[in-house]
Enzyme design. Structure first.
Site, short mmCIF file in Angstrom:
data_model
loop_
_atom_site.label_atom_id
_atom_site.label_comp_id
_atom_site.label_asym_id
_atom_site.label_seq_id
_atom_site.Cartn_x
_atom_site.Cartn_y
_atom_site.Cartn_z
N CYS A 122 0.78 -1.32 0.04
CA CYS A 122 0.11 -0.02 -0.10
C CYS A 122 0.88 1.35 -0.08
O CYS A 122 1.74 1.51 1.00
CB CYS A 122 -0.77 -0.09 1.21
SG CYS A 122 -2.12 -1.46 1.30
N PHE A 263 -5.78 -22.43 -7.83
CA PHE A 263 -7.16 -23.14 -8.42
C PHE A 263 -6.81 -24.49 -8.16
O PHE A 263 -7.08 -25.56 -9.03
CB PHE A 263 -7.50 -22.79 -9.74
CG PHE A 263 -8.08 -21.43 -9.83
CD1 PHE A 263 -9.21 -20.96 -9.55
CD2 PHE A 263 -7.08 -20.58 -10.64
CE1 PHE A 263 -9.58 -19.68 -9.68
CE2 PHE A 263 -7.35 -19.12 -10.85
CZ PHE A 263 -8.56 -18.73 -10.49
N ARG A 265 -7.82 -27.80 -7.18
CA ARG A 265 -9.56 -28.25 -6.86
C ARG A 265 -9.24 -29.65 -6.94
O ARG A 265 -8.81 -30.36 -8.07
CB ARG A 265 -10.42 -27.72 -7.79
CG ARG A 265 -10.28 -26.36 -8.19
CD ARG A 265 -10.93 -25.54 -6.59
NE ARG A 265 -10.65 -24.16 -6.70
CZ ARG A 265 -11.69 -23.34 -7.35
NH1 ARG A 265 -12.70 -23.76 -7.98
NH2 ARG A 265 -11.44 -21.98 -7.20
#
Length: 290
Positions: A122, A263, A265
């Protein structure tokens, strides 16, 4: 030992198709409370977390920030100054939301306006964030390291079965350290994905297992910069997440030679799919083809 409440029961009104459905019903929600982290008596940071394993969480956080190296750097960890007066009884009750760590090196005093590596994205560029990790990291990631994709998929499936708080609330993330045989060495849950990672790495630090070169990090969330950063600091060669990875997470993993998997899965038959963002050479893809 402090109070541990990871979920609480509330009453909800359920609506289906725009209509009241079966009236009011009890539901569990994940507990989220502040944890005031103090180092040698001075306030260092305030994080929102699910109570439980606070000592591990702070050990992991301090290690990720380069403030401690091993368990011997901490002389004492105690809850303090968190007492409030109960309006009904008039007795003081500790909230267990303030913890002070005393280090064996008194010079480890927090700066008044400290910029933490995990939030340094940030206001600064990605290159500066990566450079901050480079300056603080003590470990290089092993290159002679190989994992079977099926092991990662089986571990992902097993992790979902061990998320007890998530099963009750649906509102927390999980992190696990997994060895190359697929054994889940430790699993922790928290409303903050970075807190869950701090808890498992803090566990490893307290068990004198750093650097974590013989296992990988598995998270039930997306892979952000802060998760990759914490894994790099702990010497973890591979991070697997069930969701996507951010651009800065990919850039950081590529820079430090870390394999980043997204991902992840798993299916019920033990197979599944995953996306390899960086350094796929660590995965035995011939085993996957077979």
């Amino acid at each position: 030992m402090g109070r541990v409440t990871d979920s609480t029961r509330i009453r909800t009104v359920r609506v289906r198709d725009g209509k009241l459905y079966a009236g009011r019903k009890g539901d569990h929600v994940a507990v989220e409370e502040p944890l005031d982290i103090r180092l040698n008596g001075q306030q260092l940071s305030l994080t929102m977390r699910t109570p439980g394993n606070d000592v591990e969480l702070i050990h992991g956080f301090l290690h990720a920030e380069g403030l401690i190296r091993d368990r011997e750097d901490v002389a004492e960890a105690r809850y303090c100054d968190g007492a409030v007066v109960d309006a009904g009884s008039g007795f003081a009750q500790n909230t267990y939301n303030v913890m002070d760590f005393t280090t064996t090196r008194p010079q480890l005093l927090p700066q008044v306006a400290r910029a933490f590596t995990t939030t340094s994205a940030c206001g600064v560029c990605g290159a500066e964030s990566i450079d901050a990790v480079r300056q603080k990291s003590r470990y290089t990631l092993l290159q002679s390291w190989e994992a079977d994709p099926h092991v990662i998929l089986r571990a992902a499936r097993e992790l979902s079965d061990q998320q007890a708080v998530f099963a009750r609330t649906g509102g927390v993330h999980a992190a696990a350290l997994v060895d190359l045989e697929g054994n889940l060495l430790v699993v922790r849950e928290d409303v903050g994905r970075h807190n869950a990672v701090d808890k498992v790495i803090g566990w490893a630090l307290l068990e004198d297992r750093l650097p974590l070169r013989d296992c990988f990090l598995l998270v039930s969330s997306r892979a952000s910069f802060e998760i990759v950063q914490k894994a790099c600091m702990a010497g973890i060669p591979l991070v697997a997440c069930v969701s996507a990875a951010s651009s800065l997470a990919v850039e950081t993993a590529r820079e430090f030679g870390q394999t980043l998997v997204g991902f992840t899965r798993a299916r019920e038959d033990g197979d599944g799919r995953m996306n390899l963002y960086t350094h796929p050479e660590r995965l035995d893809l011939s085993a996957a083809e077979g």
